[in-house]
Write a protein that holds these residues in place. Structure first.
Motif, PDB file in Angstrom:
ATOM      1  N   MET A  19      60.735  27.803  32.672  1.00 25.29           N
ATOM      2  CA  MET A  19      60.934  28.296  31.303  1.00 25.29           C
ATOM      3  C   MET A  19      62.425  28.390  31.002  1.00 25.29           C
ATOM      4  N   SER A  20      62.831  27.960  29.827  1.00 24.56           N
ATOM      5  CA  SER A  20      64.244  28.025  29.481  1.00 24.56           C
ATOM      6  C   SER A  20      64.663  29.466  29.205  1.00 24.56           C
ATOM      7  N   GLN A  21      65.948  29.686  29.329  1.00 23.50           N
ATOM      8  CA  GLN A  21      66.520  31.007  29.073  1.00 23.50           C
ATOM      9  C   GLN A  21      66.210  31.489  27.656  1.00 23.50           C
ATOM     10  N   ASP A  22      66.357  30.640  26.663  1.00 19.19           N
ATOM     11  CA  ASP A  22      66.118  31.037  25.274  1.00 19.19           C
ATOM     12  C   ASP A  22      64.657  31.403  25.034  1.00 19.19           C
ATOM     13  N   ILE A  23      63.748  30.630  25.615  1.00 19.51           N
ATOM     14  CA  ILE A  23      62.322  30.927  25.445  1.00 19.51           C
ATOM     15  C   ILE A  23      61.977  32.252  26.107  1.00 19.51           C
ATOM     16  N   VAL A  64      62.013  38.010  35.980  1.00 18.99           N
ATOM     17  CA  VAL A  64      62.942  37.378  36.918  1.00 18.99           C
ATOM     18  C   VAL A  64      62.677  37.904  38.324  1.00 18.99           C
ATOM     19  N   SER A  65      63.088  37.117  39.298  1.00 12.58           N
ATOM     20  CA  SER A  65      62.913  37.535  40.687  1.00 12.58           C
ATOM     21  C   SER A  65      64.193  38.095  41.288  1.00 12.58           C
TER      22      SER A  65
END
Length: 248
Positions: free
Chosen positions: A1-5, A30-31
């Motif tokens: 998944m992109s950062q913006d999404i 996030v992990s």
């Protein structure tokens, strides 16, 4: 998944989520390392309680400038005891602090904006960069109605200056909402709040506010209202967020 999404999805999910659920959403997103920075004021105390309640794996850290109020150290201790957690402190670098005081004197920040910003840079901004090193998400206790600058924030946004996601889970809380939350949950709060101190920072740079004054009137009260940011939540260009910059 992109950062913006990811950021857009988190913003949409935050709208209807409770404070603990917002923190859980961040943890699931996030992990990597998530850092919550607390100044031990009432907003940050609310977030600390929610971290403990939701049992999310966040690093809870504070910036000990060396000029904090005794009441702040007291609530720090009470918080650690209540929630059985350690709030990790980051301090100014000794050589930088010695150079600052040699140059401007012990209270030189009163004599000019550049001198005050140099003090904040040494005591707060540089330690923050170490506190956030390697973090994927930075969690704050900012509220959107604290001042005009912060009204431009989003729940979740990209901090290009620090190359991480910045989350503001209290963004839509009012001051009364925060107080109601901390009272209902028996959260330790700074005794200075009962004495008219609304926004609490370093002792020499913080005073109680008078009836009718805005919340942050007690911070750096000798400066004009549009200068009242310490540098933690602004870009190198002086803007509070990249979102605001994009809108201009």
């Amino acid at each position: 998944m992109s950062q913006d999404i990811l950021i857009d999805e988190l913003n949409a999910a935050f709208a209807a989520a409770t404070l603990p659920h917002r923190l859980q959403l961040l943890r699931k997103a996030v992990s990597g390392r998530i850092v919550f920075t607390t100044s031990l004021g009432v907003e940050d105390q609310a977030v600390t309680h929610a971290i403990a309640e939701s049992k999310v794996d966040f690093d809870v850290v504070t910036l000990d400038t060396g000029r904090l109020f005794p009441e702040t150290y007291d609530v720090w201790q009470r918080t650690e005891e209540k929630y059985a957690l350690r709030i990790k402190a980051y301090y100014p670098k000794a050589d930088a602090l010695e150079s600052l005081i040699a140059d401007q004197g012990i209270n030189g920040f009163y004599y000019g904006l550049a001198m005050r910003k140099a003090c904040c840079e040494t005591r707060k901004v540089e330690p923050l960069s170490r506190a956030l090193s390697g973090a994927k998400i930075w969690v704050t206790g900012l509220r959107g109605d604290q001042n005009a600058h912060r009204s431009h924030l989003r729940f979740v946004e990209w901090d290009a200056e620090r190359n991480l996601i910045k989350a503001n889970p209290l963004l839509d809380f009012s001051r009364d909402d925060v107080v109601t939350y901390t009272t209902a949950n028996n959260v330790p709060v700074n005794a200075l709040h009962e004495k008219g101190f609304v926004s609490i920072g370093c002792a020499p740079c913080t005073r109680a506010i008078q009836p009718g004054e805005p919340e942050r009137a007690g911070r750096w009260w000798w400066e004009s209202e549009d200068k009242k940011e310490c540098g933690l939540h602004v870009s190198a260009e002086g803007r509070v967020t990249r979102e605001k910059e994009a809108a201009q």
